[in-house]
Design an enzyme around this catalytic site. Structure first.
Site, short mmCIF file in Angstrom:
data_model
loop_
_atom_site.label_atom_id
_atom_site.label_comp_id
_atom_site.label_asym_id
_atom_site.label_seq_id
_atom_site.Cartn_x
_atom_site.Cartn_y
_atom_site.Cartn_z
N GLY A 52 -61.16 -58.87 100.17
CA GLY A 52 -61.12 -58.12 98.90
C GLY A 52 -62.66 -57.95 98.31
O GLY A 52 -62.83 -57.31 97.62
N ASP A 108 -62.86 -61.76 94.75
CA ASP A 108 -62.23 -60.64 93.91
C ASP A 108 -61.35 -60.74 92.80
O ASP A 108 -61.41 -60.51 91.68
CB ASP A 108 -61.53 -59.66 95.14
N ASP A 111 -55.73 -65.65 91.37
CA ASP A 111 -54.45 -65.46 91.01
C ASP A 111 -53.74 -66.89 90.85
O ASP A 111 -53.80 -67.66 89.64
CB ASP A 111 -53.86 -64.42 92.10
N VAL A 161 -52.83 -55.64 91.17
CA VAL A 161 -53.76 -54.49 91.01
C VAL A 161 -54.52 -54.24 92.51
O VAL A 161 -54.24 -55.03 93.41
CB VAL A 161 -55.08 -55.25 90.18
N ASP A 167 -56.44 -54.51 97.71
CA ASP A 167 -55.63 -53.67 98.57
C ASP A 167 -54.23 -54.07 98.33
O ASP A 167 -53.65 -55.08 97.67
CB ASP A 167 -56.01 -53.88 100.18
#
Length: 186
Positions: A52, A108, A111, A161, A167
């Site tokens: 990512g 990236d 989370d 997202v 992705d």
């Protein structure tokens, strides 16, 4: 998971743009200047967490003026779905001996924080000269471990997202912006 063979089905996965290409570009310029100031000419190792972060890494690498090398690691916690499995697996490790580098991890999205927490713990025992994390996106409402990036370019709400390297089942990485993914079937 939708069948993405048809362009209209692919496009139906893009619910709305959250962060434009122009906003991303401006934030990366600011991040490059911050990194330059932090390291003041000292060489760094930028480490991209694949897959990512590869787009972010490419742009950030060009935004810094301090001497830098690049390295890659691959860590997975999302497989084919939109929810983290909770299991972080390192599938590719760094080739460099990081004990001679100021390391900047380029991620990236943060989370749950598990992936970066595991990577940081793994890299700390390798004795880098310093270790910092720059994340494109931060989603603090999903955090399950106590982790905070040294720099997060954008804070986002709890949406899945896509775009700019992120992705869903390997699609959408090529979008030049960050968008919310639509999980509704086309």
């Amino acid at each position: 998971m939708r069948n993405l063979c048809e362009k209209e089905q692919y496009e139906a996965g893009i619910k709305r743009v959250l962060i434009t290409k122009e906003e991303i570009d401006a934030a990366i310029v600011r991040a490059g200047k911050m990194i330059d100031g932090l390291y003041d000419g000292r060489p760094i190792l930028l480490v991209s967490i694949l897959k990512g972060a590869f787009v972010f890494m490419a742009d950030l690498c060009r935004a810094v003026s301090v001497p830098c090398e690049i390295g890659f690691m691959c860590a997975k916690s999302y497989y084919q779905g939109t929810v983290s499995s909770g299991v972080v697996k390192i599938t590719m490790d760094l080739e460099q001996d990081i004990s001679q580098f100021h390391v900047v991890i380029v991620e990236d999205i943060i989370d749950t924080g598990r992936t970066l927490n595991d990577i940081i713990n793994m890299l700390k025992v390798r004795n880098p000269l310093s270790l910092h994390v720059v994340a494109l996106l931060d989603k603090p409402s999903r955090r399950l471990v106590d982790f905070k990036a040294d720099l997060a370019l954008f804070t986002i709400p709890d949406h899945f997202v896509i775009g700019y390297g992120l992705d869903c089942a390997e699609y959408y990485r090529n979008l030049p912006y960050i968008a919310e993914y639509s999980e509704e079937e086309a």
